[in-house]
Enzyme design. Structure first.
Site, PDB file in Angstrom:
ATOM      1  CB  CYS A   1      -0.952  -0.001   1.191  1.00 46.15           C
ATOM      2  SG  CYS A   1      -2.213  -1.272   1.039  1.00 46.15           S
TER       3      CYS A   1
ATOM      4  CG  HIS B   1      -3.312   3.527   2.308  1.00 44.78           C
ATOM      5  ND1 HIS B   1      -3.678   3.296   1.003  1.00 44.78           N
ATOM      6  CD2 HIS B   1      -3.412   2.335   2.952  1.00 44.78           C
ATOM      7  CE1 HIS B   1      -3.992   2.012   0.865  1.00 44.78           C
ATOM      8  NE2 HIS B   1      -3.832   1.410   2.030  1.00 44.78           N
TER       9      HIS B   1
ATOM     10  CG  ASN C   1      -6.806  -0.638   0.863  1.00 50.39           C
ATOM     11  OD1 ASN C   1      -6.156  -0.072  -0.012  1.00 50.39           O
ATOM     12  ND2 ASN C   1      -6.245  -1.241   1.892  1.00 50.39           N
TER      13      ASN C   1
HETATM   14  O1  UT7 Z   1      -3.969  -1.242   3.354  1.00 48.87           O
HETATM   15  C1  UT7 Z   1      -3.268  -1.427   4.543  1.00 48.87           C
HETATM   16  C2  UT7 Z   1      -3.544  -2.683   5.173  1.00 48.87           C
HETATM   17  N1  UT7 Z   1      -4.828  -2.993   5.717  1.00 48.87           N
HETATM   18  C3  UT7 Z   1      -5.354  -2.360   6.776  1.00 48.87           C
HETATM   19  O2  UT7 Z   1      -4.918  -1.318   7.198  1.00 48.87           O
HETATM   20  C4  UT7 Z   1      -6.520  -3.029   7.441  1.00 48.87           C
HETATM   21  C5  UT7 Z   1      -6.424  -2.901   8.919  1.00 48.87           C
HETATM   22  N2  UT7 Z   1      -7.482  -3.610   9.644  1.00 48.87           N
HETATM   23  C6  UT7 Z   1      -8.788  -3.263   9.578  1.00 48.87           C
HETATM   24  O3  UT7 Z   1      -9.176  -2.359   8.871  1.00 48.87           O
HETATM   25  C7  UT7 Z   1      -9.753  -4.002  10.483  1.00 48.87           C
HETATM   26  O4  UT7 Z   1      -9.034  -4.840  11.352  1.00 48.87           O
HETATM   27  C8  UT7 Z   1     -10.805  -4.860   9.723  1.00 48.87           C
HETATM   28  C9  UT7 Z   1     -11.782  -3.946   9.002  1.00 48.87           C
HETATM   29  C10 UT7 Z   1     -10.118  -5.774   8.733  1.00 48.87           C
HETATM   30  C11 UT7 Z   1     -11.606  -5.711  10.717  1.00 48.87           C
HETATM   31  O5  UT7 Z   1     -12.172  -4.883  11.717  1.00 48.87           O
HETATM   32  P1  UT7 Z   1     -12.010  -5.247  13.263  1.00 48.87           P
HETATM   33  O6  UT7 Z   1     -12.741  -4.242  13.999  1.00 48.87           O
HETATM   34  O7  UT7 Z   1     -10.546  -5.400  13.529  1.00 48.87           O
HETATM   35  O8  UT7 Z   1     -12.780  -6.613  13.335  1.00 48.87           O
HETATM   36  P2  UT7 Z   1     -12.291  -8.036  13.855  1.00 48.87           P
HETATM   37  O9  UT7 Z   1     -11.533  -8.731  12.788  1.00 48.87           O
HETATM   38  O10 UT7 Z   1     -11.661  -7.927  15.194  1.00 48.87           O
HETATM   39  O11 UT7 Z   1     -13.666  -8.730  14.046  1.00 48.87           O
HETATM   40  C12 UT7 Z   1     -14.630  -8.274  15.022  1.00 48.87           C
HETATM   41  C13 UT7 Z   1     -15.880  -9.125  14.916  1.00 48.87           C
HETATM   42  C14 UT7 Z   1     -15.588 -10.616  14.910  1.00 48.87           C
HETATM   43  O12 UT7 Z   1     -16.644 -11.257  15.562  1.00 48.87           O
HETATM   44  P3  UT7 Z   1     -16.508 -11.759  17.081  1.00 48.87           P
HETATM   45  O13 UT7 Z   1     -15.349 -12.694  17.082  1.00 48.87           O
HETATM   46  O14 UT7 Z   1     -16.274 -10.520  17.874  1.00 48.87           O
HETATM   47  O15 UT7 Z   1     -17.819 -12.411  17.328  1.00 48.87           O
HETATM   48  C15 UT7 Z   1     -15.576 -10.975  13.460  1.00 48.87           C
HETATM   49  O16 UT7 Z   1     -15.874 -12.315  13.241  1.00 48.87           O
HETATM   50  O17 UT7 Z   1     -16.512  -8.839  13.666  1.00 48.87           O
HETATM   51  C16 UT7 Z   1     -16.643 -10.068  12.920  1.00 48.87           C
HETATM   52  N3  UT7 Z   1     -16.444  -9.747  11.518  1.00 48.87           N
HETATM   53  C17 UT7 Z   1     -17.435  -9.401  10.692  1.00 48.87           C
HETATM   54  N4  UT7 Z   1     -18.763  -9.266  10.892  1.00 48.87           N
HETATM   55  C18 UT7 Z   1     -19.511  -8.893   9.830  1.00 48.87           C
HETATM   56  C19 UT7 Z   1     -15.277  -9.717  10.812  1.00 48.87           C
HETATM   57  N5  UT7 Z   1     -15.499  -9.363   9.539  1.00 48.87           N
HETATM   58  C20 UT7 Z   1     -16.841  -9.164   9.434  1.00 48.87           C
HETATM   59  C21 UT7 Z   1     -17.676  -8.776   8.372  1.00 48.87           C
HETATM   60  N6  UT7 Z   1     -19.003  -8.647   8.630  1.00 48.87           N
HETATM   61  N7  UT7 Z   1     -17.208  -8.509   7.137  1.00 48.87           N
END
Ligand code: UT7
Length: 329
Positions: free
Chosen positions: A116, A256, A286
């Site tokens: 990125c 970004h 993204n």
């Molecule tokens: O380009 C540079 C590189 N990339 C980034 O900078 C990305 C950085 N990371 C992020 O943007 C975030 O971590 C994400 C958007 C990828 C994920 O958000 P998060 O708040 O970190 O969510 P998480 O992975 O901790 O998941 C929280 C909950 C989980 O459920 P439980 O275990 O709390 O019951 C996931 O299973 O949300 C659930 N979850 C979803 N629910 C609905 C994860 N993805 C989804 C989804 N829809 N798409």
């Protein structure tokens, strides 16, 4: 002797027509519009459809858009850099194909790959060629077909990424505008947190790697999020400090576009008014190397000559950094 700086003199862009909305994603994976919007700020992204269309397809379109607005002969372009994480293919340079297709037949070209941060690093690279005094026209294109490495059954990644391309032309400036300073860094300890395992030299494609879904992006979202926020904020603070500037001296932050929460957290650490923060993640997601040039295209009408912009990125590798820039037209 007058100092030569490298300044952007024109921009162009291309995004595919196909819109992958949150509503459509709801029909593909277990997710919902409310979760995606509140956790990422994304409402929709563009996806490049069609056989045999790679990143070059979008890069060429973005370059042609730029050339349609800036009347220059493509033969006057001396260097074409394609910043990308998704080159058309291994071995053959994507940029060589792009340069030839846009008529930049007198140019040399290369791809610059840094996840990125590809476009940010390439801004610095392009500037070096201009500042040397040897080159007068460097075309830099940031383009990524992220959909080519996304598993559309994995809700953790498929909601984030989109496809797109943006182009900028760098030319010499003698008014002190353009790139002022840079702070660029990388840390290979971050490698395992955001990657595509297979398809490169370390783990070439086999039937097994395909079956194991190792050609798709995998990320530890929480870890990447944490590092992105702290390093993006620190990179901005560092470049301001190195140039004896405060947040009040900045007209724009061009971050970004990976997650609205990352952008908001970075701006909040800098105590920067949200009106100064460029944002278009809601409509493109993204797009990796294309986020910064797409921002410039979308905000071009609002930018005034002399405006100070801080560009900042964070991505796989890890790679990150900031560039201090003065808008030149
Ligand atoms: O380009 C540079 C590189 N990339 C980034 O900078 C990305 C950085 N990371 C992020 O943007 C975030 O971590 C994400 C958007 C990828 C994920 O958000 P998060 O708040 O970190 O969510 P998480 O992975 O901790 O998941 C929280 C909950 C989980 O459920 P439980 O275990 O709390 O019951 C996931 O299973 O949300 C659930 N979850 C979803 N629910 C609905 C994860 N993805 C989804 C989804 N829809 N798409």
């Amino acid at each position: 002797m007058t100092r030569i700086t490298a300044a952007i003199s024109a921009v162009g862009k291309y995004v595919p027509d196909f819109v992958l909305s949150n509503k459509l994603l709801e029909t593909m994976v277990d997710t919902n519009d409310e979760w995606i919007t509140t956790r990422t700020g994304i409402k929709e992204r563009r996806i490049l459809k069609g056989e045999n269309k790679g990143t070059s397809y979008m890069a060429i379109k973005a370059a042609k858009d730029l050339l349609s607005k800036k009347t220059i002969d493509p033969k006057d372009i001396e260097l074409v850099i394609v910043a990308t994480a998704t080159p058309d293919m291994q071995a053959a340079s994507t940029s060589a194909f792009v340069a030839t297709k846009i008529g930049a037949t007198e140019a040399f070209s290369f791809d610059l790959i840094a996840a990125c941060s590809s476009f940010l690093y390439a801004m610095s690279t392009a500037a070096g060629f201009i500042e040397s005094g040897k080159y007068k026209k460097v075309l830099l294109i940031g383009a990524d077909k992220c959909s080519s490495m996304i598993d559309y059954t994995d809700r953790a990644t498929c909601i984030i990424f989109g496809d797109g391309a943006g182009a900028v032309l760098f030319e010499p400036n003698t008014e002190g505008l353009g790139i002022q300073d840079e702070f660029l860094r990388s840390d290979g300890n971050g490698r395992d947190f955001l990657k595509v395992d297979a398809g490169g030299s370390q783990l070439p494609a086999t039937a097994e790697t395909v079956a194991n879904k190792q050609h798709y992006v995998h990320q530890d979202g929480k870890t990447v999020f944490k590092f992105a926020v702290s390093n993006m904020a620190a990179a901005c603070e560092r470049i301001l400090k190195n140039n004896n500037l405060s947040k009040d001296d900045i007209q724009w932050l061009a971050p970004h576009q990976a997650n609205k929460r990352i952008i908001d957290a970075t701006a909040s650490r800098l105590k920067l008014d949200s009106a100064k923060v460029m944002m278009n993640i809601y409509k493109y997601g993204n797009t990796t190397s294309a986020t910064l040039p797409l921002l410039l295209n979308d905000y071009e009408n609002k930018l005034k000559k002399g405006d100070t912009i801080v560009f900042v990125t964070f991505g796989g590798g890890f790679t990150w950094g900031s560039i201090l820039y003065k808008w030149a037209y």
